[in-house]
Design a protein around this motif. Structure first.
Motif, mmCIF file in Angstrom:
data_model
loop_
_atom_site.group_PDB
_atom_site.id
_atom_site.type_symbol
_atom_site.label_atom_id
_atom_site.label_comp_id
_atom_site.label_asym_id
_atom_site.label_seq_id
_atom_site.Cartn_x
_atom_site.Cartn_y
_atom_site.Cartn_z
ATOM 1 N N ALA A 1 2.598 5.183 -6.782
ATOM 2 C CA ALA A 1 2.861 3.742 -6.791
ATOM 3 C C ALA A 1 1.786 2.992 -7.581
ATOM 4 O O ALA A 1 2.090 2.062 -8.348
ATOM 5 C CB ALA A 1 2.922 3.225 -5.355
ATOM 6 N N THR A 2 0.551 3.415 -7.423
ATOM 7 C CA THR A 2 -0.541 2.760 -8.156
ATOM 8 C C THR A 2 -0.389 2.942 -9.660
ATOM 9 O O THR A 2 -0.567 1.991 -10.436
ATOM 10 C CB THR A 2 -1.894 3.327 -7.686
ATOM 11 O OG1 THR A 2 -2.010 3.165 -6.280
ATOM 12 C CG2 THR A 2 -3.038 2.619 -8.377
ATOM 13 N N GLN A 3 -0.033 4.138 -10.085
ATOM 14 C CA GLN A 3 0.121 4.389 -11.520
ATOM 15 C C GLN A 3 1.339 3.666 -12.084
ATOM 16 O O GLN A 3 1.326 3.208 -13.226
ATOM 17 C CB GLN A 3 0.217 5.895 -11.793
ATOM 18 C CG GLN A 3 -0.962 6.708 -11.308
ATOM 19 C CD GLN A 3 -2.292 6.162 -11.774
ATOM 20 O OE1 GLN A 3 -2.388 5.546 -12.834
ATOM 21 N NE2 GLN A 3 -3.332 6.358 -10.967
ATOM 22 N N TYR A 4 2.393 3.530 -11.299
ATOM 23 C CA TYR A 4 3.530 2.716 -11.730
ATOM 24 C C TYR A 4 3.090 1.270 -11.973
ATOM 25 O O TYR A 4 3.462 0.647 -12.976
ATOM 26 C CB TYR A 4 4.640 2.747 -10.678
ATOM 27 C CG TYR A 4 5.593 3.920 -10.782
ATOM 28 C CD1 TYR A 4 6.115 4.320 -12.009
ATOM 29 C CD2 TYR A 4 5.985 4.631 -9.646
ATOM 30 C CE1 TYR A 4 6.985 5.398 -12.102
ATOM 31 C CE2 TYR A 4 6.855 5.709 -9.722
ATOM 32 C CZ TYR A 4 7.352 6.081 -10.960
ATOM 33 O OH TYR A 4 8.224 7.139 -11.063
ATOM 34 N N ALA A 5 2.311 0.744 -11.049
ATOM 35 C CA ALA A 5 1.846 -0.641 -11.199
ATOM 36 C C ALA A 5 0.912 -0.783 -12.396
ATOM 37 O O ALA A 5 0.978 -1.788 -13.119
ATOM 38 C CB ALA A 5 1.131 -1.086 -9.917
ATOM 39 N N TYR B 1 6.908 -2.338 -12.390
ATOM 40 C CA TYR B 1 6.775 -2.959 -11.079
ATOM 41 C C TYR B 1 7.911 -2.573 -10.133
ATOM 42 O O TYR B 1 7.691 -2.421 -8.925
ATOM 43 C CB TYR B 1 6.701 -4.474 -11.237
ATOM 44 C CG TYR B 1 5.496 -4.930 -12.021
ATOM 45 C CD1 TYR B 1 4.224 -4.442 -11.721
ATOM 46 C CD2 TYR B 1 5.608 -5.824 -13.075
ATOM 47 C CE1 TYR B 1 3.113 -4.842 -12.437
ATOM 48 C CE2 TYR B 1 4.503 -6.243 -13.790
ATOM 49 C CZ TYR B 1 3.264 -5.748 -13.469
ATOM 50 O OH TYR B 1 2.170 -6.138 -14.184
ATOM 51 N N GLU C 1 9.622 0.277 -9.954
ATOM 52 C CA GLU C 1 9.356 1.611 -9.434
ATOM 53 C C GLU C 1 8.188 1.608 -8.452
ATOM 54 O O GLU C 1 8.206 2.321 -7.431
ATOM 55 C CB GLU C 1 9.072 2.581 -10.582
ATOM 56 C CG GLU C 1 10.249 2.868 -11.493
ATOM 57 C CD GLU C 1 10.450 1.805 -12.554
ATOM 58 O OE1 GLU C 1 9.721 0.774 -12.481
ATOM 59 O OE2 GLU C 1 11.312 1.973 -13.420
ATOM 60 N N ALA C 2 7.156 0.806 -8.753
ATOM 61 C CA ALA C 2 6.011 0.738 -7.843
ATOM 62 C C ALA C 2 6.420 0.167 -6.486
ATOM 63 O O ALA C 2 6.017 0.679 -5.429
ATOM 64 C CB ALA C 2 4.903 -0.120 -8.471
ATOM 65 N N THR D 1 8.338 2.744 -4.446
ATOM 66 C CA THR D 1 7.457 3.775 -3.886
ATOM 67 C C THR D 1 6.670 3.233 -2.699
ATOM 68 O O THR D 1 6.499 3.924 -1.682
ATOM 69 C CB THR D 1 6.497 4.287 -4.969
ATOM 70 O OG1 THR D 1 7.242 4.659 -6.145
ATOM 71 C CG2 THR D 1 5.737 5.499 -4.485
ATOM 72 N N TYR D 2 6.174 1.988 -2.828
ATOM 73 C CA TYR D 2 5.470 1.394 -1.696
ATOM 74 C C TYR D 2 6.395 1.232 -0.485
ATOM 75 O O TYR D 2 5.963 1.394 0.661
ATOM 76 C CB TYR D 2 4.894 0.032 -2.090
ATOM 77 C CG TYR D 2 3.590 0.121 -2.851
ATOM 78 C CD1 TYR D 2 2.500 0.827 -2.335
ATOM 79 C CD2 TYR D 2 3.419 -0.504 -4.077
ATOM 80 C CE1 TYR D 2 1.299 0.905 -3.020
ATOM 81 C CE2 TYR D 2 2.228 -0.441 -4.767
ATOM 82 C CZ TYR D 2 1.173 0.276 -4.236
ATOM 83 O OH TYR D 2 -0.011 0.350 -4.914
ATOM 84 N N ASN E 1 -0.756 -4.732 -1.662
ATOM 85 C CA ASN E 1 -0.476 -4.283 -3.029
ATOM 86 C C ASN E 1 0.894 -4.763 -3.491
ATOM 87 O O ASN E 1 1.074 -5.139 -4.657
ATOM 88 C CB ASN E 1 -0.553 -2.759 -3.101
ATOM 89 C CG ASN E 1 -1.941 -2.232 -2.835
ATOM 90 O OD1 ASN E 1 -2.807 -2.958 -2.347
ATOM 91 N ND2 ASN E 1 -2.185 -0.976 -3.131
ATOM 92 N N ILE F 1 1.850 -7.298 -6.720
ATOM 93 C CA ILE F 1 2.863 -7.064 -7.754
ATOM 94 C C ILE F 1 3.796 -8.267 -7.861
ATOM 95 O O ILE F 1 4.129 -8.719 -8.970
ATOM 96 C CB ILE F 1 3.649 -5.779 -7.437
ATOM 97 C CG1 ILE F 1 2.733 -4.558 -7.567
ATOM 98 C CG2 ILE F 1 4.857 -5.631 -8.363
ATOM 99 C CD1 ILE F 1 3.379 -3.256 -7.170
#
Length: 836
Positions: free
Chosen positions: A215-219, A224, A226-227, A230-231, A249, A253
């Motif tokens: 999720a962090t790497q998506y963000a 956004y 996808e992030a 995942t979150y 988080n 976003i």
């Protein structure tokens, strides 16, 4: 008698061998308790007996050893041949007797490395090192399910680590790829556990790490949607503890997506799931909520959040935001209160006196020297600089709003700052007050404010004097500028801005050598002072030291890679050094920075034209005309180019534009008529000449073309135009004779004067003649910085003298276009104004 033995009778050596002994019965060994015990214990693994003794009767008790046991399985004859006789009737081996080549057995120390079969004379090797290295350990088999699970877990952890390292290097795409691969491996790991029946042993921490990193790497990659998905997977899984914090988080976003209502919703959801024991995190979330309310324009709600933070845990950033909110709603009194709270916020840093050595203790001084520039001290300086920045910005913001005048507001802020821990900022606020006067064009008040610093400490005095020198220099009061530059240097000789101002005042007086010395001294005090280096290059250029000037600008280009002024100077210097190829190269770099600069494009066209490349010259001249269609030099070149290439109709269009720019210049209209005549459009040409004759009835060239055209076309007006031509030529001759006689009379009067007055007369006459020539030249071809002229002929005052001189580089302002006749609107003297 059978029991009586004679003394002389010897014992039979072979007697008793044929007697049957039930001990040697191999068929009953399974039922023999002693034998079975010998097999199960070390009793039967004792070494063989090695004593050698003469053969006697073996009628005594025998010992059950492994040697004897093994011999029992053979035939009776083999048993008798292989069995060794016992040392005595009790079966104890002899201790002193040794067989040939065989040492006595030492069974009690076998564990120490001794052997009963060791050969005499062999080396002692209890550790068995002579046998070579031990064989490699056998690897664990990877076929077992537990081993497969461990290997997969290690791969997943390695991928997460690689993803984090790639993000640290700035390679966002690689970090995302590694995070995705870790997710795939983790799902394979879960399936592996389920297949092996160990679903209850799933590593939840590993699953959480994989999903959180993904999720962090998506963000980070601005993905956004996808992030957020995942979150959501993490937050909705009740097996993850404290997953509700990740809603912060998700709110971040939504903030980036400018979906402010959802951001506030998720911030509040996260706030509800964080206990009061985590006070610092709750404060940060509330600060984020206040910032979102500011973005939404809801200052009242933002004030509520910020006021709560300032009451619980005050900090500089929240105090600054609170002042902004009060300023937004226009509440003067609360602005003052918020400013008072801001300057009272504790920074939590040590005083600077801590880093000053106070005694001769070498050890203490070494410690102070070591911590003077460590990470902690750097952090303290950054925090203090940030606080000073917020306080200065707040004061400049609210000063015009909290009182009737901005001066009164500044005075109130200065009084508040003087009573706080930021006493040194009071003088900076006073200087900003003077700069505010400058912005309002109130130069007198600015000067008066700066003059109040003349009796203060050296640092503030030097800064104020530097600004005063700058102001007087802009007003062209060079004497006052020089005076205050000297005052600034006296207060602080190491102030590079004061040295630059002093060099500038000397520069305008044409003392270039002395100016260069001041610029060099400024560079010695501050090697990164780009203004001093630029002005030094200009000074060398005026002195004719082109190589030194080129060296200065090359150094400056290494510092300011994208400075268009520096690139222009380099191109101009290479042109002066007669290296057009290098000049073109630098101009090409310049148009990559400023691609729409018409002066640069025109200069490129000029250089290519001098090199004989007409096609490239036309391209850059045409681009220059597109961006600035009022440059007479460019229009003239384009018109001449189309005439040379036999496109007279195209040339006429450019000369018509020149006619619009300079309607009082007859030559452009004559060129238009000439283009029509060359293209064969005689009727249009005749009409153009007639129009020129109406505007300029005494123009001889126009009358000549009218006579020629009327003659060729057989028109009746030819006689009328011929008469006018004769009158115009006669009037022209009369004017020329008058000018000639006036010059001769002036020359005779000069010769009649004495030698002293003759010298002054010559000087005055020379100046007047130069002014007349300049005036005549400007009437013939006006400068390109005058795009439009009045309807009447405008004369140039010959007595006008450029204050910087004809050979002086004139300073430019930020608003001036680069369209002057001089190089790149001339160069700028780098006069420093202290930052606000």
């Amino acid at each position: 008698m059978e029991h009586v033995h004679l003394v002389a009778e010897e014992d039979d050596l072979y007697s008793g061998y044929n007697d049957y002994n039930p001990t040697f019965d191999a068929e009953e060994l399974d039922n023999d308790a002693g034998f079975q015990q010998a097999v199960r214990t070390s009793h039967g693994r004792r070494p063989p007996m090695t004593a050698k003794f003469p053969g006697t009767s073996t009628g005594g008790l025998t010992l059950g050893t492994s040697f004897g046991v093994e011999s029992r399985f053979g035939s009776k004859s083999r048993l008798l041949k292989s069995r060794m006789p016992m040392a005595s009737s009790m079966g104890r081996p002899m201790t002193g007797s040794v067989q040939e080549g065989i040492a006595r057995p030492m069974t009690a120390v076998r564990a120490a490395g001794y052997s009963s079969a060791i050969i005499r004379g062999s080396t002692f090797d209890p550790l068995g090192q002579s046998k070579g290295p031990a064989p490699p350990l056998e690897g664990k088999g990877e076929d077992t399910p537990d081993e497969k699970v461990k290997i997969l877990e290690k791969k997943v952890n390695d991928l997460i680590e690689e993803s984090c390292l790639a993000h640290g290097r700035g390679d966002l795409q690689l970090s995302l790829d590694r995070a995705k691969e870790a997710g795939r491996k983790e799902r394979a790991l879960v399936r592996q556990r389920e297949q092996s029946g160990n679903a209850d042993q799933i590593n939840l921490d590993l699953t959480y790490s994989v999903l959180f990193n993904l999720a962090t790497q998506y963000a980070n990659n601005d993905m956004y949607a996808e992030a957020l998905n995942t979150y959501q997977v993490i937050v909705k899984n009740k097996m993850f503890s404290n997953a509700g914090r990740l809603k912060v988080n998700m709110a971040n976003i939504y903030f980036k997506q400018k979906n402010y209502p959802k951001a506030i919703k998720f911030y509040r959801m996260a706030l509800d799931q964080i206990s009061n024991s985590h006070k610092e995190m709750r404060i940060k979330i509330m600060q984020n909520i206040g910032v979102v309310f500011i973005r939404m324009g809801q200052y009242s709600d933002a004030i509520t959040s910020f006021e709560h933070i300032m009451s619980e845990s005050p900090n500089i950033k929240t105090g600054f935001n609170l002042i902004l909110c009060y300023y937004g709603i226009g509440d003067r009194e609360r602005m003052k209160k918020a400013f008072e709270k801001l300057i009272c916020v504790p920074l939590g840093i040590d005083e600077e006196d801590k880093y000053i050595p106070l005694n001769d203790d070498t050890h203490t001084n070494l410690v102070i020297e070591a911590i003077k520039n460590d990470k902690l001290h750097q952090m303290e300086r950054e925090r203090k600089a940030l606080a000073e920045k917020f306080i200065m910005t707040s004061a400049k913001l609210i000063a015009p709003a909290i009182e009737a005048t901005f001066a009164a507001g500044f005075d109130w802020c200065v009084d508040m700052v003087k009573s706080s821990q930021y006493v040194e900022l009071a003088n900076d606020l006073e200087i900003n007050k003077a700069i505010t006067y400058l912005r309002q064009r109130d130069f007198n008040q600015a000067v008066e404010t700066l003059k109040t610093f003349e009796k203060k400490d050296s640092r503030v005095k030097s800064a104020a004097a530097t600004n005063l020198s700058f102001l007087y220099f802009l007003e062209k009061d060079y004497d006052q500028a020089d005076r205050y530059a000297d005052l600034a240097m006296a207060a602080d000789r190491y102030n590079p801005a004061a040295l630059i101002n002093k060099g500038n005042t000397v520069f305008v007086k044409k003392d270039n050598e002395k100016a260069a010395e001041f610029y060099k001294e400024a560079l010695r005090n501050d090697s990164s002072c780009t203004e001093a280096l630029y002005n030094l290059g200009l000074t060398y250029k005026c002195l004719g030291r082109l190589v030194d000037s080129l060296d200065c600008f090359l150094k400056l280009h290494a510092i300011l890679r994208n400075s268009s002024q520096v690139m222009w100077q380099l191109a101009n210097l290479y042109e002066m050094l007669e290296d057009p190829h290098q000049a073109i190269e630098w101009l090409m770099q310049l148009i990559s920075v400023t691609p729409t600069d018409p002066k640069v494009l025109a200069k490129l066209g000029e250089l290519y034209d001098s090199e004989g490349d007409k096609s490239q010259a036309f391209q850059y001249y045409y681009e220059s005309f597109r961006y600035f269609p009022s440059n007479i030099e460019v229009i003239e070149w384009l018109g001449a180019y189309f005439i040379d290439t036999q496109f007279c109709e195209k040339a006429a269009q450019y000369f018509e534009r020149a006619t619009l720019i300079q309607p009082t210049q007859v030559k452009w209209q004559l060129m238009v008529a000439s283009c029509y005549r060359r293209s064969g459009n005689y009727q249009k040409s005749l009409e153009t000449y007639k129009d020129i004759h109406r505007k300029f009835p005494e123009n001889v060239e126009c009358l000549r073309f009218l006579v020629r055209l009327c003659t060729d076309m057989g028109l009746k007006e030819v006689q009328d135009y011929a008469t006018k031509l004769k009158k115009a030529e006669k009037m022209k001759e009369i004017r020329e004779q008058r000018v000639k006689s006036a010059r001769e009379g002036s020359a005779r009067s000069v010769r009649r004067e004495g030698s002293a007055s003759s010298d002054s007369g010559h000087s005055s006459h020379g100046t007047s003649g130069k002014g007349e020539r300049l005036s005549a030249k400007m009437r013939a071809l006006p400068g390109s910085h005058e795009p439009y002229e009045a309807s009447s002929q405008r004369d140039i005052d010959a007595s006008y003298v450029d204050p910087l001189g004809p050979q002086m580089e004139r300073p430019k302002t930020a608003a001036k276009k680069r369209t002057e006749d001089d190089d790149f609107a001339d160069e700028e003297l780098g006069v420093d104004l202290l930052p606000e």
